[in-house]
Design a protein around this motif. Structure first.
Motif, PDB file in Angstrom:
ATOM      1  N   ASP A   1      33.430  37.240  43.098  1.00  0.00           N
ATOM      2  CA  ASP A   1      33.160  38.019  41.761  1.00  0.00           C
ATOM      3  C   ASP A   1      34.273  37.344  40.582  1.00  0.00           C
ATOM      4  O   ASP A   1      33.569  37.319  39.338  1.00  0.00           O
ATOM      5  CB  ASP A   1      33.734  39.478  41.974  1.00  0.00           C
ATOM      6  CG  ASP A   1      33.622  40.236  40.766  1.00  0.00           C
ATOM      7  OD1 ASP A   1      32.834  39.943  39.795  1.00  0.00           O
ATOM      8  OD2 ASP A   1      34.225  41.392  40.864  1.00  0.00           O
ATOM      9  N   ASP A   2      35.276  36.963  40.951  1.00  0.00           N
ATOM     10  CA  ASP A   2      36.360  36.418  39.839  1.00  0.00           C
ATOM     11  C   ASP A   2      36.261  34.851  39.647  1.00  0.00           C
ATOM     12  O   ASP A   2      36.934  34.590  38.686  1.00  0.00           O
ATOM     13  CB  ASP A   2      37.639  36.776  40.431  1.00  0.00           C
ATOM     14  CG  ASP A   2      37.839  38.426  40.245  1.00  0.00           C
ATOM     15  OD1 ASP A   2      36.850  38.895  39.776  1.00  0.00           O
ATOM     16  OD2 ASP A   2      38.769  38.903  41.195  1.00  0.00           O
ATOM     17  N   LEU A   3      35.807  33.941  40.406  1.00  0.00           N
ATOM     18  CA  LEU A   3      35.872  32.786  40.513  1.00  0.00           C
ATOM     19  C   LEU A   3      35.344  32.037  39.322  1.00  0.00           C
ATOM     20  O   LEU A   3      36.104  31.214  38.658  1.00  0.00           O
ATOM     21  CB  LEU A   3      35.331  32.082  41.666  1.00  0.00           C
ATOM     22  CG  LEU A   3      35.686  30.359  41.800  1.00  0.00           C
ATOM     23  CD1 LEU A   3      37.326  30.321  41.744  1.00  0.00           C
ATOM     24  CD2 LEU A   3      34.967  30.044  43.083  1.00  0.00           C
ATOM     25  N   ALA A   4      33.981  32.584  38.958  1.00  0.00           N
ATOM     26  CA  ALA A   4      33.359  31.586  37.815  1.00  0.00           C
ATOM     27  C   ALA A   4      32.827  32.674  36.646  1.00  0.00           C
ATOM     28  O   ALA A   4      31.954  32.504  35.748  1.00  0.00           O
ATOM     29  CB  ALA A   4      32.309  30.829  38.119  1.00  0.00           C
ATOM     30  N   SER A   5      33.522  33.653  36.546  1.00  0.00           N
ATOM     31  CA  SER A   5      32.956  34.832  35.589  1.00  0.00           C
ATOM     32  C   SER A   5      34.477  35.575  35.376  1.00  0.00           C
ATOM     33  O   SER A   5      35.417  35.435  36.018  1.00  0.00           O
ATOM     34  CB  SER A   5      31.805  35.639  36.117  1.00  0.00           C
ATOM     35  OG  SER A   5      32.276  36.480  37.199  1.00  0.00           O
TER      36      SER A   5
END
Length: 138
Positions: free
Chosen positions: A117-121
């Motif tokens: 969820d957090d890595l590329a957005s």
């Protein structure tokens, strides 16, 4: 004593089994603890993906990204849709059941899901970006 040594040697030859036994039931994180509940969960678990690493799960999700999205016009996979898929009963259709089991495995690994969820957005936006899966599968 001899049986314990043979068991330990056999476990060391199977790193995927060791990882499955090590997974924390609630988050799916590796916690370096193997207890009775972990052993029972592995024995009774029927999910094809239970022995897969986080990297392998990300690669599998990448391979089926469009099918998991369920809607072709958006760039991201919504976690809400992934959870909805994971709750579906098995259909008897091998391809659909494969996706359901994949969704169940990812949802069970809360740490991996958060990372996706957090890595590329934007953090906590409830979306899994294709680029995040690429990064995690390398």
């Amino acid at each position: 004593m001899r049986e314990n040594i043979r068991l330990a040697n056999e476990l060391l030859r199977r790193p995927e089994l060791m990882a499955a036994l090590d997974r924390q039931a609630s988050t799916g994180a590796l916690d370096n603890l193997i207890d009775f509940q972990n052993v029972i969960a592995v024995i009774k678990g029927e999910n094809y993906f239970k022995y897969k690493s986080d990297k392998e799960l990300a690669a599998e999700m990448l391979e089926h990204f469009d099918e998991l999205k369920g809607w072709p016009w958006g760039p991201d996979l919504r976690i809400h849709d992934l959870k909805k898929l994971a709750r579906q009963p098995f259909t008897g259709d091998a391809e659909k059941d494969h996706l359901i089991q994949l969704a169940q495995a990812v949802i069970q690994r809360g740490n991996l899901l958060k990372l996706m969820d957090d890595l590329a957005s934007k953090d906590g936006d409830g979306k899994i970006n294709w680029r995040a899966l690429v990064l995690l599968s390398k």
